[in-house]
Write an enzyme that holds these catalytic residues in place. Sequence first.
Site, short mmCIF file in Angstrom:
data_model
loop_
_atom_site.label_atom_id
_atom_site.label_comp_id
_atom_site.label_asym_id
_atom_site.label_seq_id
_atom_site.Cartn_x
_atom_site.Cartn_y
_atom_site.Cartn_z
N SER A 179 -15.50 4.51 10.14
CA SER A 179 -15.18 4.98 8.78
C SER A 179 -15.22 3.85 7.74
O SER A 179 -15.07 4.10 6.54
CB SER A 179 -13.79 5.61 8.75
OG SER A 179 -12.79 4.62 8.87
N GLY B 14 -1.86 5.06 -4.05
CA GLY B 14 -2.49 3.80 -4.46
C GLY B 14 -1.77 2.58 -3.90
O GLY B 14 -1.41 2.57 -2.72
N THR C 199 0.85 -1.19 0.00
CA THR C 199 0.00 0.00 0.00
C THR C 199 0.89 1.25 0.00
O THR C 199 1.90 1.31 0.71
CB THR C 199 -0.96 0.01 1.21
OG1 THR C 199 -0.21 -0.07 2.41
CG2 THR C 199 -1.93 -1.16 1.16
N LEU C 200 0.50 2.23 -0.82
CA LEU C 200 1.34 3.43 -1.01
C LEU C 200 0.63 4.71 -0.58
O LEU C 200 0.93 5.79 -1.07
CB LEU C 200 1.73 3.53 -2.50
CG LEU C 200 2.48 2.33 -3.10
CD1 LEU C 200 2.59 2.47 -4.62
CD2 LEU C 200 3.87 2.20 -2.49
N GLY C 201 -0.34 4.58 0.32
CA GLY C 201 -1.07 5.76 0.81
C GLY C 201 -1.77 6.48 -0.33
O GLY C 201 -2.49 5.85 -1.12
N ALA D 125 -6.81 3.81 10.06
CA ALA D 125 -7.42 2.53 9.68
C ALA D 125 -7.65 2.38 8.17
O ALA D 125 -8.30 1.43 7.74
CB ALA D 125 -8.73 2.27 10.43
N ALA D 126 -7.08 3.28 7.36
CA ALA D 126 -7.20 3.11 5.90
C ALA D 126 -6.56 1.79 5.47
O ALA D 126 -7.10 1.06 4.64
CB ALA D 126 -6.55 4.27 5.17
N GLY D 127 -5.42 1.48 6.07
CA GLY D 127 -4.73 0.22 5.76
C GLY D 127 -5.58 -0.98 6.16
O GLY D 127 -5.62 -1.99 5.45
N ASP D 128 -6.27 -0.86 7.27
CA ASP D 128 -7.14 -1.97 7.73
C ASP D 128 -8.29 -2.18 6.74
O ASP D 128 -8.66 -3.32 6.43
CB ASP D 128 -7.70 -1.67 9.12
CG ASP D 128 -6.60 -1.47 10.15
OD1 ASP D 128 -5.53 -2.09 9.98
OD2 ASP D 128 -6.80 -0.70 11.10
N ALA E 51 -12.51 4.86 3.31
CA ALA E 51 -12.28 4.92 4.76
C ALA E 51 -11.64 6.25 5.20
O ALA E 51 -11.87 6.69 6.32
CB ALA E 51 -11.42 3.74 5.22
O1 RIB Z 1 -4.81 0.88 12.09
C1 RIB Z 1 -5.42 1.75 13.00
C2 RIB Z 1 -5.48 1.12 14.35
O2 RIB Z 1 -4.18 0.97 14.86
C3 RIB Z 1 -6.21 1.95 15.39
O3 RIB Z 1 -7.59 1.69 15.42
C4 RIB Z 1 -5.48 1.62 16.67
O4 RIB Z 1 -6.26 0.99 17.61
C5 RIB Z 1 -4.27 0.80 16.26
O5 RIB Z 1 -4.44 -0.56 16.48
#
Ligand code: RIB
Length: 309
Positions: free
Chosen positions: A295, A227, A222-224, A253-256, A286
């Site tokens: 989000s 892209g 992932t490159l923020g 949490a964009a990566g999540d 997100a």
């Molecule tokens: O990726 C974001 C998350 O990193 C946050 O929600 C925080 O809790 C940490 O785990």
Amino acid sequence: MPQTHIAVVGSLNMDLVVQVPVIPAPGETVLGNNFATIPGGKGANQAVAAARLGAKVSLIGRVGADAFGEQLLANARAEGINVDHVGVDEMAASGIAMITVDAAGQNSIAVASGANYCLMAVHVRRAWEQLGPVDLLVMPLETPLETIETAVSLANQAGAKVILNPAPAQPLPAHILAGVDVLVPNEAETAQLTGLPVETPADTQQAARRLLELGVGNVVLTLGSRGALVLDGESGGFTAVPPYPVTVVDTTAAGDAFVAGLAVALGEGQPLVAAAQFANAVGALAVTKQGAQPSMPRRAEVENLLKGD
Ligand code: RIB
């Protein structure tokens, strides 16, 4: 289409979020605006995003026997996630994350892991026996490495695909990496895992190739705001996934969101590049809203963005 079953082995944190004009430098005090407690934790964030995208999700984790733990569990349950295997630990506090978000939506995060670090291999083994067939295992690195190792091995034995998000980065033994089908690091994590610079496009490609040499099946970097970059382990070919031009409110949490999008799309049988394009749309949406779990976009929003609506 049968629902994909995704097991997430990962963290649940209560995020303590302060909005600031600029992220404080060491020794600096900055006056912020709003404060909010928002459900987070990379594992739970990935679980919520995958559930909102339509997957059946089981979360394996641990919270403390405290108010934050109750709220985190209630929130995950309300998202339709199976939390039967989120244990309540009498000895440790629920994980928390201190987060500052600046005016440009960038963040800094410090985590006190608490109960997340009490998630042991035995808990994962017990959960896995009861989960039934799992299509994909998704994991960040906010639980002990021994737990991650056990989960990878159980998934490999069961023929479930393993997606590892090496966040926060730490050295990973070869036998864990060898069990990973898709590694999803960001640039900083790639640099830490490979020991190589990740500054220019050529650097980035070289570091991604190094990750394949270290044993993972495929890499989606992932490159923020630029892209993502897909490195297909079979063909050795790179594909750049362009970003969506969105208004950034909060990058937390964009990566999540991206990881969850990738897991859901792969679980539905999409090829790796198409799955990364879907994930990219999930990650982009997100960042347009505040907070971690609130989000996470729903399926219809993602489909609309992909159609260009
Ligand atoms: O990726 C974001 C998350 O990193 C946050 O929600 C925080 O809790 C940490 O785990």
